[in-house]
Design a protein around this motif. Structure first.
Motif, PDB file in Angstrom:
ATOM      1  N   GLU A 136       4.640   9.934  -0.711  1.00 34.12           N
ATOM      2  CA  GLU A 136       5.114   9.135  -1.849  1.00 34.12           C
ATOM      3  C   GLU A 136       4.286   9.344  -3.108  1.00 34.12           C
ATOM      4  N   GLY A 137       3.060   9.839  -2.958  1.00 33.84           N
ATOM      5  CA  GLY A 137       2.244  10.163  -4.121  1.00 33.84           C
ATOM      6  C   GLY A 137       1.447   9.018  -4.725  1.00 33.84           C
ATOM      7  N   PHE A 138       1.250   7.925  -3.992  1.00 34.62           N
ATOM      8  CA  PHE A 138       0.435   6.828  -4.502  1.00 34.62           C
ATOM      9  C   PHE A 138      -1.042   7.202  -4.413  1.00 34.62           C
ATOM     10  N   GLU A 142      -4.029   2.443  -5.442  1.00 33.47           N
ATOM     11  CA  GLU A 142      -2.737   1.751  -5.355  1.00 33.47           C
ATOM     12  C   GLU A 142      -2.422   1.355  -3.914  1.00 33.47           C
ATOM     13  N   ILE A 143      -2.721   2.246  -2.988  1.00 32.43           N
ATOM     14  CA  ILE A 143      -2.468   1.960  -1.571  1.00 32.43           C
ATOM     15  C   ILE A 143      -3.308   0.767  -1.133  1.00 32.43           C
ATOM     16  N   GLY A 144      -4.559   0.770  -1.545  1.00 34.90           N
ATOM     17  CA  GLY A 144      -5.435  -0.349  -1.203  1.00 34.90           C
ATOM     18  C   GLY A 144      -4.877  -1.678  -1.698  1.00 34.90           C
ATOM     19  N   GLU A 145      -4.368  -1.677  -2.922  1.00 35.73           N
ATOM     20  CA  GLU A 145      -3.787  -2.902  -3.475  1.00 35.73           C
ATOM     21  C   GLU A 145      -2.526  -3.311  -2.723  1.00 35.73           C
ATOM     22  N   MET A 146      -1.686  -2.339  -2.372  1.00 35.58           N
ATOM     23  CA  MET A 146      -0.437  -2.648  -1.671  1.00 35.58           C
ATOM     24  C   MET A 146      -0.691  -3.209  -0.279  1.00 35.58           C
ATOM     25  N   LEU A 147      -1.688  -2.638   0.405  1.00 34.14           N
ATOM     26  CA  LEU A 147      -1.935  -3.001   1.805  1.00 34.14           C
ATOM     27  C   LEU A 147      -3.061  -4.022   1.969  1.00 34.14           C
ATOM     28  N   HIS A 148      -3.653  -4.427   0.858  1.00 29.33           N
ATOM     29  CA  HIS A 148      -4.771  -5.383   0.889  1.00 29.33           C
ATOM     30  C   HIS A 148      -5.947  -4.842   1.694  1.00 29.33           C
ATOM     31  N   ILE A 149      -6.279  -3.581   1.420  1.00 35.21           N
ATOM     32  CA  ILE A 149      -7.435  -2.933   2.030  1.00 35.21           C
ATOM     33  C   ILE A 149      -8.238  -2.307   0.894  1.00 35.21           C
TER      34      ILE A 149
END
Length: 173
Positions: A136-138, A142-149
């Motif tokens: 997806e190219g995040f 951004e991934i950390g923010e989306m997954l709360h990690i």
């Protein structure tokens, strides 16, 4: 398919337009769902959840950017919500891993289907981060923010996913 007309008719609740939209986009969105779910049954559930959200949130689509891209975000968010609910990241694995290692050149010989099958075999946490970053190219932030990690956890999960994929490839060849 006249996308603008179908969208407008779906907003009005036209069942034929809804069916048309579903039939046109379901195969593409199923591909997104399979990458995150890992199996067809779970992907089918995600597909249904995603379309329910698409139809209920259709009035939010402002025709800025592609409709398919807007839908894809909804489906990704559905997958991430499911993962969060199942607390996939409750056991965070932190650690220093060299994320710059390269995947062997044998990847060039793999078909897309073979690669997708291997990705589906990854543990769900690894698979999710791998999909978000590599496909997806995040960014890891951004991934950390989306997954709360943390960003570091995202990097670690991605690196471990790559290691698992490399091991699967080594076993194949």
């Amino acid at each position: 398919m006249d996308e603008a007309w179908v969208i407008e008719e779906c907003r009005k609740g036209n069942p034929k337009a809804q069916k048309s939209l579903y039939e046109y986009f379901a195969p593409r969105m199923m591909g997104v769902c399979i990458r995150y779910a890992g199996n067809r049954d779970a992907a089918g559930d995600l597909l249904q959840d995603g379309f329910v959200k698409v139809f209920t949130r259709l009035n939010e689509y402002m025709a800025v950017g592609s409709f398919e891209g807007w839908m894809r975000k909804i489906f990704i968010n559905c997958a991430l919500e499911r993962i969060r609910k199942e607390r996939i990241f409750s056991r965070v694995i932190e650690g220093e891993i060299d994320v710059e290692d390269t995947i062997p050149s044998v990847l060039e010989t793999l078909t897309e289907m073979e690669m997708l099958q291997m990705i589906r075999l990854l543990p769900e946490g690894y698979r999710t981060v791998f999909n978000l970053f590599a496909i997806e190219g995040f960014s890891h932030k951004e991934i950390g923010e989306m997954l709360h990690i943390t960003e570091g956890t995202s990097r670690s999960q991605y690196a471990r996913a790559r290691q698992c994929l490399q091991e699967m490839i080594r076993k194949m060849y």
